[in-house]
Design an enzyme around this catalytic site. Structure first.
Site, PDB file in Angstrom:
ATOM      1  N   CYS A   1       1.005  -1.021   0.066  1.00  0.00           N
ATOM      2  CA  CYS A   1       0.265  -0.117  -0.196  1.00  0.00           C
ATOM      3  C   CYS A   1       1.091   1.290  -0.039  1.00  0.00           C
ATOM      4  O   CYS A   1       1.207   1.241   0.931  1.00  0.00           O
ATOM      5  CB  CYS A   1      -0.695   0.716   0.953  1.00  0.00           C
ATOM      6  SG  CYS A   1      -2.003   1.313   1.849  1.00  0.00           S
TER       7      CYS A   1
ATOM      8  N   CYS B   1       0.436   3.813   3.088  1.00  0.00           N
ATOM      9  CA  CYS B   1       1.023   2.758   3.908  1.00  0.00           C
ATOM     10  C   CYS B   1       1.694   3.498   3.845  1.00  0.00           C
ATOM     11  O   CYS B   1       2.488   3.878   4.734  1.00  0.00           O
ATOM     12  CB  CYS B   1       0.526   1.690   3.595  1.00  0.00           C
ATOM     13  SG  CYS B   1      -0.932   1.236   4.026  1.00  0.00           S
TER      14      CYS B   1
END
Length: 97
Positions: A22, A25
């Site tokens: 991600c 993230c």
């Protein structure tokens, strides 16, 4: 265990639910490092990889990544989905310290 750590912490715990694939993230990871330094022991940051621990993510209804959940006294008190800048995150956490 995760639940024991949340329940027995003497400071609020900010849990970062993330995945290695991600992109946002990865951005949040750097922001959390800065927040942790600036709050200097007032909170604990814990990271949960949702791919490695899907049962924990599921039990906390994690639908989007990154999701930050702030626990205080063993209870979820705030939830943030997506990326916030360090200053915004510090302001948001500050009301629970």
């Amino acid at each position: 265990s995760f639940e024991d750590a949340i329940a027995n912490s003497d400071v609020p715990i900010l849990v970062d639910f993330y995945a290695t694939w991600c992109g946002p993230c990865q951005m949040m990871s750097k922001i959390l490092e800065r927040v942790n330094i600036e709050l200097n022991g007032q909170i604990r940051v814990m990271k949960i990889d949702t791919d490695r621990y899907p049962q924990i993510a599921s039990s906390h209804q994690i639908q989007a990544l990154p999701t930050l959940v702030l626990f205080k006294g063993g209870q979820s008190v705030d939830r943030i989905e997506g990326v916030l800048q360090a200053e915004q995150l510090i302001d948001r956490i500050g009301q629970f310290l």
